[in-house]
Scaffold this active site. Structure first.
Site, PDB file in Angstrom:
ATOM      1  N   ARG A   1       0.829  -1.194   0.000  1.00  0.00           N
ATOM      2  CA  ARG A   1       0.000   0.000   0.000  1.00  0.00           C
ATOM      3  C   ARG A   1       0.867   1.248   0.000  1.00  0.00           C
ATOM      4  O   ARG A   1       1.910   1.291   0.656  1.00  0.00           O
ATOM      5  CB  ARG A   1      -0.914   0.036   1.240  1.00  0.00           C
ATOM      6  CG  ARG A   1      -2.103  -0.905   1.174  1.00  0.00           C
ATOM      7  CD  ARG A   1      -3.099  -0.468   0.107  1.00  0.00           C
ATOM      8  NE  ARG A   1      -4.278  -1.322   0.085  1.00  0.00           N
ATOM      9  CZ  ARG A   1      -4.412  -2.407  -0.664  1.00  0.00           C
ATOM     10  NH1 ARG A   1      -3.408  -2.794  -1.433  1.00  0.00           N
ATOM     11  NH2 ARG A   1      -5.531  -3.100  -0.652  1.00  0.00           N
TER      12      ARG A   1
ATOM     13  N   GLU B   1      -2.932   7.822  -6.114  1.00  0.00           N
ATOM     14  CA  GLU B   1      -3.055   6.991  -7.309  1.00  0.00           C
ATOM     15  C   GLU B   1      -4.174   7.503  -8.202  1.00  0.00           C
ATOM     16  O   GLU B   1      -5.300   7.668  -7.721  1.00  0.00           O
ATOM     17  CB  GLU B   1      -3.317   5.533  -6.901  1.00  0.00           C
ATOM     18  CG  GLU B   1      -2.135   4.924  -6.170  1.00  0.00           C
ATOM     19  CD  GLU B   1      -2.302   3.443  -5.852  1.00  0.00           C
ATOM     20  OE1 GLU B   1      -3.392   2.885  -6.120  1.00  0.00           O
ATOM     21  OE2 GLU B   1      -1.349   2.834  -5.334  1.00  0.00           O
TER      22      GLU B   1
ATOM     23  N   HIS C   1      -0.187  -0.373  -9.817  1.00  0.00           N
ATOM     24  CA  HIS C   1      -1.012  -1.108  -8.848  1.00  0.00           C
ATOM     25  C   HIS C   1      -1.655  -2.323  -9.509  1.00  0.00           C
ATOM     26  O   HIS C   1      -2.886  -2.480  -9.520  1.00  0.00           O
ATOM     27  CB  HIS C   1      -2.076  -0.192  -8.247  1.00  0.00           C
ATOM     28  CG  HIS C   1      -2.578  -0.686  -6.915  1.00  0.00           C
ATOM     29  ND1 HIS C   1      -3.025   0.157  -5.920  1.00  0.00           N
ATOM     30  CD2 HIS C   1      -2.706  -1.938  -6.398  1.00  0.00           C
ATOM     31  CE1 HIS C   1      -3.402  -0.545  -4.869  1.00  0.00           C
ATOM     32  NE2 HIS C   1      -3.228  -1.836  -5.143  1.00  0.00           N
TER      33      HIS C   1
END
Length: 302
Positions: A230, A259, A277
């Site tokens: 994370r 993000e 991601h």
């Protein structure tokens, strides 16, 4: 029959399985927070992945409507205010085992890419360059020490794979007492003895900037950092400084504080291998996640 709102993309087979369970399925992905606030109360269950954030205002309004269940397709629950949901009587489930192998494989791939200059070597070769001397000074995983921060399902998979490469595995996790073929150590010991450090923890108040300037100062020179967990667990500015100083040999980063990360100097850094991601982004993992999501929904409403 329950009404199920699909907020983030889910495997088609999972949608069919939910419908076959007798439920109405509505797909409405890419909603703004305002749209989610207005839409969620009309449904009995929400299905989210990492993109949709289910925060207190949505939960409070949805609890006054029909919402009874949220299923997060994936491991972390940091995009859902779980304490608020529990207080309102809304059940929150996830699918922690379904994507473990996929994320673990990406972490190993990041270690290899960082160690052997795969990103820049590939790019310069495509540009017609032959920089054999520049990229002939890589690191080997064999015989090195891998420090795992967090030792849950994904981290255990990484440890298993790493042992296949001949790595010694140590880990730090205050919630795990012992593990087979991996040595538990405190965080300071891990930082000072690891050649590779891979994070596998959620982002919360206890893990925010767990790796900061002080922690980078405790590491071996030439360490490789991998974060497929994370954003926010690593201070990106401190990581940049450690890369520039040579303290960190290279970093593999799949997750960011914001993000998408926009015009991030970390993304552009020549010693950083970046991915958007995609830890759980394999066809097999998506199918397993979807199957588990459908199972949890059908089971709950039975």
């Amino acid at each position: 029959m329950a009404r199920i709102l699909i907020c983030d993309p889910v495997d088609d087979a999972a949608l069919k399985a939910i419908r076959d369970g007798g439920h109405e399925v509505v797909e409405k992905t890419g909603m703004s927070p305002e749209e989610l606030l207005e839409t969620a109360p009309q449904f009995d269950a929400l299905v989210v992945r990492s993109a949709t954030k289910v925060r207190k205002p949505v939960l409070e309004k949805a609890a006054r409507g029909n919402l009874k269940l949220i299923v997060r397709g994936g491991v972390g629950l940091d995009n859902i205010d779980t304490d608020v949901a529990a207080g309102l009587g809304i059940t929150v489930n996830n699918t922690p085992a379904a994507s473990s192998v996929a994320v673990a494989e990406l972490a190993m791939a990041q270690m290899l890419a960082c160690s052997r200059f795969l990103g820049p070597a590939n790019l310069t070769m495509k540009n017609g360059e032959w920089n054999k001397k520049s990229y002939g000074k890589g690191k080997e995983l064999f015989g090195s020490t891998l420090g795992l921060i967090g030792f849950g399902r994904i981290s255990c998979e990484v440890a298993r794979m790493a042992r296949g490469f001949g790595m010694k595995v140590i880990f730090f996790d205050p919630y795990i007492d012992d593990a087979e073929d991996a040595q538990k150590v405190d965080l300071d010991t891990l930082l000072g003895n690891s050649d590779f450090i891979s994070l596998h923890i959620p982002h919360n108040k206890d893990t925010h900037y767990l790796l900061d300037s002080a922690q980078f100062g405790m590491m071996k020179d030439g360490v490789v950092i991998v974060n497929c967990a994370r954003g926010g667990t690593v201070n990106e500015a401190a990581l940049l400084a450690a890369l520039d100083s040579g303290k960190v040999f290279a970093a593999g980063v799949d997750v960011f504080e914001e993000e998408p990360p926009g015009d991030s100097p970390l993304v552009k850094h020549q010693k950083v291998v970046v991915t958007p991601h995609i830890g759980a982004g394999t066809a097999a993992a998506k199918k397993r996640v979807g199957t588990e999501v459908a199972r949890k929904i059908n089971s709950f409403f039975e």
